[in-house]
Design an enzyme around this catalytic site. Structure first.
Site, PDB file in Angstrom:
ATOM      1  N   ASP A   3      -0.141   5.186   0.830  1.00 43.00           N
ATOM      2  CA  ASP A   3      -0.387   6.217   1.855  1.00 43.00           C
ATOM      3  C   ASP A   3      -0.519   5.602   3.243  1.00 43.00           C
ATOM      4  O   ASP A   3      -1.371   4.774   3.478  1.00 43.00           O
ATOM      5  CB  ASP A   3      -1.642   7.003   1.496  1.00 43.00           C
ATOM      6  CG  ASP A   3      -1.438   7.816   0.221  1.00 43.00           C
ATOM      7  OD1 ASP A   3      -2.226   7.648  -0.726  1.00 43.00           O
ATOM      8  OD2 ASP A   3      -0.468   8.574   0.155  1.00 43.00           O
ATOM      9  N   ASN A  44       0.358  10.521  -7.982  1.00 39.83           N
ATOM     10  CA  ASN A  44       0.852  10.641  -6.602  1.00 39.83           C
ATOM     11  C   ASN A  44       1.868   9.547  -6.299  1.00 39.83           C
ATOM     12  O   ASN A  44       2.838   9.770  -5.570  1.00 39.83           O
ATOM     13  CB  ASN A  44      -0.302  10.524  -5.601  1.00 39.83           C
ATOM     14  CG  ASN A  44      -1.193  11.753  -5.592  1.00 39.83           C
ATOM     15  OD1 ASN A  44      -0.817  12.795  -6.122  1.00 39.83           O
ATOM     16  ND2 ASN A  44      -2.380  11.620  -5.024  1.00 39.83           N
ATOM     17  N   GLU A  97     -13.932  10.518  -4.056  1.00 39.25           N
ATOM     18  CA  GLU A  97     -15.032   9.919  -3.279  1.00 39.25           C
ATOM     19  C   GLU A  97     -15.126  10.571  -1.900  1.00 39.25           C
ATOM     20  O   GLU A  97     -16.212  10.815  -1.370  1.00 39.25           O
ATOM     21  CB  GLU A  97     -14.812   8.415  -3.150  1.00 39.25           C
ATOM     22  CG  GLU A  97     -14.867   7.650  -4.463  1.00 39.25           C
ATOM     23  CD  GLU A  97     -13.569   7.728  -5.273  1.00 39.25           C
ATOM     24  OE1 GLU A  97     -12.620   8.440  -4.854  1.00 39.25           O
ATOM     25  OE2 GLU A  97     -13.532   7.121  -6.358  1.00 39.25           O
ATOM     26  N   ASP A 140       0.890  -1.164   0.000  1.00 41.09           N
ATOM     27  CA  ASP A 140       0.000   0.000   0.000  1.00 41.09           C
ATOM     28  C   ASP A 140       0.933   1.220   0.000  1.00 41.09           C
ATOM     29  O   ASP A 140       2.120   1.119   0.318  1.00 41.09           O
ATOM     30  CB  ASP A 140      -0.861  -0.044   1.271  1.00 41.09           C
ATOM     31  CG  ASP A 140      -1.491   1.295   1.602  1.00 41.09           C
ATOM     32  OD1 ASP A 140      -2.213   1.829   0.743  1.00 41.09           O
ATOM     33  OD2 ASP A 140      -1.230   1.813   2.693  1.00 41.09           O
TER      34      ASP A 140
END
Ligand code: XBP
Ligand code: MG
Length: 236
Positions: A11, A125, A54, A9
């Protein structure tokens, strides 16, 4: 079965980036003339919704902020501006890898393991974070990067991990996932992945039942304990 790949993952796991995301959102609200400011307690709640677009939509629907209605049809534009702002913060050196991450990536490479990424954040990002923390060759260290809108459903759905597995061409039973959040853990478990959790500043209060291991960070993480040596021997 020998370990063949690690899937990370981004972040909260590779780096404590959510504070930078929160700053980027707030700077973008100001640039758009919106009287909104996400403080840490509110952002902790908003992080239950994965995906910046979202999250914005959920904020407008649930908190009903002034001017929210008018933003609903400009969310993509606002989010693009936020992504640019986030990249500037990352490129200014504001993001650093969490303890043990750099060493583990190097250990995995030496052990002949493949490296993957499965993240809700958008590809731009990921690229800016990997370049800022691992150098220009950072993105090339990973054989498979699955990010953001590439998955039809964001975490906790397993889609992004299934896409990473498909791109790696390795079955879930030979991979280990690394996550920081309940949503991420559910996504990885849903894709059949054993998962190591290193809670981040925004997720340390969450329940991580189902994780293979929960640890403060990845400092001193020993791949041999998870079958990496077998991978090395099998390649001998
Ligand atoms: C965390 C997320 C992302 C980031 C913001 O992703 O849910 O939405 O908070 O990035 P992960 P975007 O933990 O899966 O890496 O604004 O680009 O979504
Ligand atoms: Mg995360």
């Amino acid at each position: 079965m020998s370990l063949a790949a690690l899937i990370f993952d981004v972040d909260g796991t590779l780096a404590e980036t959510e504070e930078l995301h929160r700053r980027a959102f707030n700077e973008t609200f100001e640039a758009f003339g919106l009287p909104w400011c996400w403080d840490r307690p509110l952002y902790r709640r908003l992080l239950d919704v994965t995906g910046g677009k979202e999250r914005l939509r959920s904020f407008i629907d649930t908190e009903v902020p002034p001017g929210g209605e008018a933003v609903l049809d400009r969310i993509a534009q606002l989010h693009a501006a936020k992504t640019t702002c986030y990249a500037e913060l990352v490129e200014a050196g504001e993001a650093v890898l969490r303890p043990g991450v750099g060493e583990l990536l190097e250990d995995a490479r030496r052990s002949g393991l493949s490296l993957g990424i499965a993240t809700t954040t958008n590809p731009a990002n990921v690229d800016s974070l990997l370049r800022a923390t691992l150098g220009a060759g950072g993105p090339r260290m990973f054989q498979a990067i699955a990010a953001g809108d590439e998955a039809a459903h964001k975490k906790p759905a397993p889609d992004i991990y299934r896409l990473a597995l498909q791109r790696l061409g390795i079955e879930a039973g030979r991979c280990l996932a690394f996550e920081d959040s309940r949503n991420g853990l559910d996504a990885a478990l849903g894709a059949g992945l054993s998962t190591i959790v290193t809670p981040s500043v925004y997720t340390e209060h969450q329940d991580f039942s189902g994780a293979l291991e929960v640890r403060r960070d990845l400092a001193g993480f020993r791949l041999e304990r998870y079958g990496a040596g077998q991978a090395r021997r099998s390649r001998a």
